[in-house]
Design an enzyme around this catalytic site. Sequence first.
Site, PDB file in Angstrom:
ATOM      1  N   LYS A 113     112.750  45.554 115.879  1.00  0.00           N
ATOM      2  CA  LYS A 113     111.742  46.612 115.854  1.00  0.00           C
ATOM      3  C   LYS A 113     112.350  47.990 116.053  1.00  0.00           C
ATOM      4  CE  LYS A 113     107.630  43.991 116.199  1.00  0.00           C
ATOM      5  NZ  LYS A 113     106.335  43.677 116.788  1.00  0.00           N
ATOM      6  N   LYS A 195     110.371  34.322 107.075  1.00  0.00           N
ATOM      7  CA  LYS A 195     109.052  33.885 107.566  1.00  0.00           C
ATOM      8  C   LYS A 195     107.932  34.756 107.008  1.00  0.00           C
ATOM      9  CE  LYS A 195     107.686  36.181 111.769  1.00  0.00           C
ATOM     10  NZ  LYS A 195     106.929  36.169 112.941  1.00  0.00           N
ATOM     11  N   LYS A 198     102.711  39.225 109.097  1.00  0.00           N
ATOM     12  CA  LYS A 198     101.565  40.084 108.817  1.00  0.00           C
ATOM     13  C   LYS A 198     101.981  41.516 108.516  1.00  0.00           C
ATOM     14  CE  LYS A 198      99.841  39.583 113.549  1.00  0.00           C
ATOM     15  NZ  LYS A 198     100.626  40.294 114.569  1.00  0.00           N
TER      16      LYS A 198
HETATM   17  P1  ATP Z   1     104.546  40.894 112.900  1.00  0.00           P
HETATM   18  O1  ATP Z   1     104.947  40.641 111.486  1.00  0.00           O
HETATM   19  O2  ATP Z   1     103.625  42.085 113.060  1.00  0.00           O
HETATM   20  O3  ATP Z   1     105.671  40.871 113.885  1.00  0.00           O
HETATM   21  P2  ATP Z   1     103.676  38.168 113.082  1.00  0.00           P
HETATM   22  O4  ATP Z   1     102.977  37.785 111.811  1.00  0.00           O
HETATM   23  O5  ATP Z   1     105.053  37.673 113.304  1.00  0.00           O
HETATM   24  O6  ATP Z   1     103.576  39.723 113.297  1.00  0.00           O
HETATM   25  P3  ATP Z   1     102.815  37.756 115.827  1.00  0.00           P
HETATM   26  O7  ATP Z   1     101.636  38.513 116.370  1.00  0.00           O
HETATM   27  O8  ATP Z   1     104.175  38.191 116.237  1.00  0.00           O
HETATM   28  O9  ATP Z   1     102.718  37.670 114.231  1.00  0.00           O
HETATM   29  O10 ATP Z   1     102.657  36.230 116.156  1.00  0.00           O
HETATM   30  C1  ATP Z   1     101.502  35.563 116.584  1.00  0.00           C
HETATM   31  C2  ATP Z   1     101.789  34.072 116.675  1.00  0.00           C
HETATM   32  O11 ATP Z   1     101.936  33.515 115.356  1.00  0.00           O
HETATM   33  C3  ATP Z   1     103.090  33.742 117.404  1.00  0.00           C
HETATM   34  O12 ATP Z   1     102.910  32.563 118.177  1.00  0.00           O
HETATM   35  C4  ATP Z   1     104.068  33.498 116.277  1.00  0.00           C
HETATM   36  O13 ATP Z   1     105.133  32.685 116.686  1.00  0.00           O
HETATM   37  C5  ATP Z   1     103.178  32.828 115.231  1.00  0.00           C
HETATM   38  N1  ATP Z   1     103.686  33.047 113.851  1.00  0.00           N
HETATM   39  C6  ATP Z   1     103.848  34.246 113.243  1.00  0.00           C
HETATM   40  N2  ATP Z   1     104.296  34.102 111.960  1.00  0.00           N
HETATM   41  C7  ATP Z   1     104.425  32.757 111.750  1.00  0.00           C
HETATM   42  C8  ATP Z   1     104.855  31.966 110.627  1.00  0.00           C
HETATM   43  N3  ATP Z   1     105.228  32.513 109.468  1.00  0.00           N
HETATM   44  N4  ATP Z   1     104.863  30.621 110.753  1.00  0.00           N
HETATM   45  C9  ATP Z   1     104.469  30.056 111.907  1.00  0.00           C
HETATM   46  N5  ATP Z   1     104.062  30.742 113.010  1.00  0.00           N
HETATM   47  C10 ATP Z   1     104.033  32.071 112.955  1.00  0.00           C
END
Ligand code: ATP
Length: 332
Positions: A113, A195, A198
């Site tokens: 970040k 991965k 969002k």
């Molecule tokens: P950002 O991209 O803004 O960092 P993110 O999509 O990674 O966000 P988080 O808010 O960091 O989402 O994660 C929320 C939950 O969803 C966490 O438990 C994270 O491990 C899980 N998670 C996020 N992306 C994935 C994915 N692609 N597959 C499985 N689990 C996920």
Amino acid sequence: MDKKVVYSAVQPSGNLTIGNYVGAIRNWLSMQEDYDCFFAIADLHAVTVRHEPAELRRRTAELAALYLACGIDPSRCALYVQSQVSAHAELCWLLNSVAYVGEMSRMTQFKDKSAKHEDNINMGLLDYPVLMAADILLYQTDYVPVGADQKQHVEIARDIAARFNNRYGETFRIPEPLIKKEGAKICSLQEPTKKMSKSDENPNASVLLTDDRDTVLRKFRRAVTDSDGEVRYAPAEKPGVSNLLAIYAAFKGCSPEEAAGEFAGKGYGDLKTAVGETVSDALAPVQAERERLLKEKTYLAGVLAEGAEKAFRAARRTLSKVYRKMGFYRGE
Ligand code: ATP
Ligand code: LTN
């Protein structure tokens, strides 16, 4: 015997993807029966990157509605907004004195970040894992169900807890991360070795929980595959096709290998259409319920106020203990 405690949270920092659903929220549902569950909307974490105040407010309500629409039951857990329970910020401050700057600056998420938001490397971004440790430790948590990317943060929470206990006497339970093998990493539809996230800039990379049927079908139709034309589950060799099979399997409740069997002799087009239809069929009722709940503003605010009350009652016990152990004056 007392039930074991489960804690998890998601930041209201964007539109949730099917990765967040399969990797996190969906795994929480069955835990509500057997554990004392605390599920939070981590809004204090969300302000560590630049945000629009009105958007944070809207997204917090939307995430609450989504939790409920997915099947989180407020009568069986504490569903609440982190900033409404001031104990989180208080414990974070107290734990700051047992967390080291060196270890915080080595966290993968902090490094990622900081690189991404070079103009806004604020103290909150560095302190993020300490606040997350406070979230978890306040409730004497046993298990923290998260996706694979959050493992490091749960580990630092364990270190902080052990260090505190060592310095001031037994205070915190040491939590364990709970990471499911299947669905722990749903990958991007455009770069299937990365991965699904969002905050991805390419809108075709992620399927959002709010995407309508046409959008879901279109995104899957455009998913990157390979040129050999055979539907097979082989993540290293065929990441795109394997990711589609893993998503199909996660939504059908079967294994990716079984899913591959269903498509033997068929083409990628058939697979893409089937995944798109399966995902959009599964999302439709969740989307309708989310829309309905968003209109019920008083109900939503009430559920969250009650959740915060429940969380506060549990958090208060740990917080008083911490103040006492650290030697803060309380009148005697
Ligand atoms: P950002 O991209 O803004 O960092 P993110 O999509 O990674 O966000 P988080 O808010 O960091 O989402 O994660 C929320 C939950 O969803 C966490 O438990 C994270 O491990 C899980 N998670 C996020 N992306 C994935 C994915 N692609 N597959 C499985 N689990 C996920
Ligand atoms: N950092 C987490 C969200 C989060 C969390 C927590 C997860 C905040 N506090 C406590 C588990 C336990 C993320 O998923 N980005």
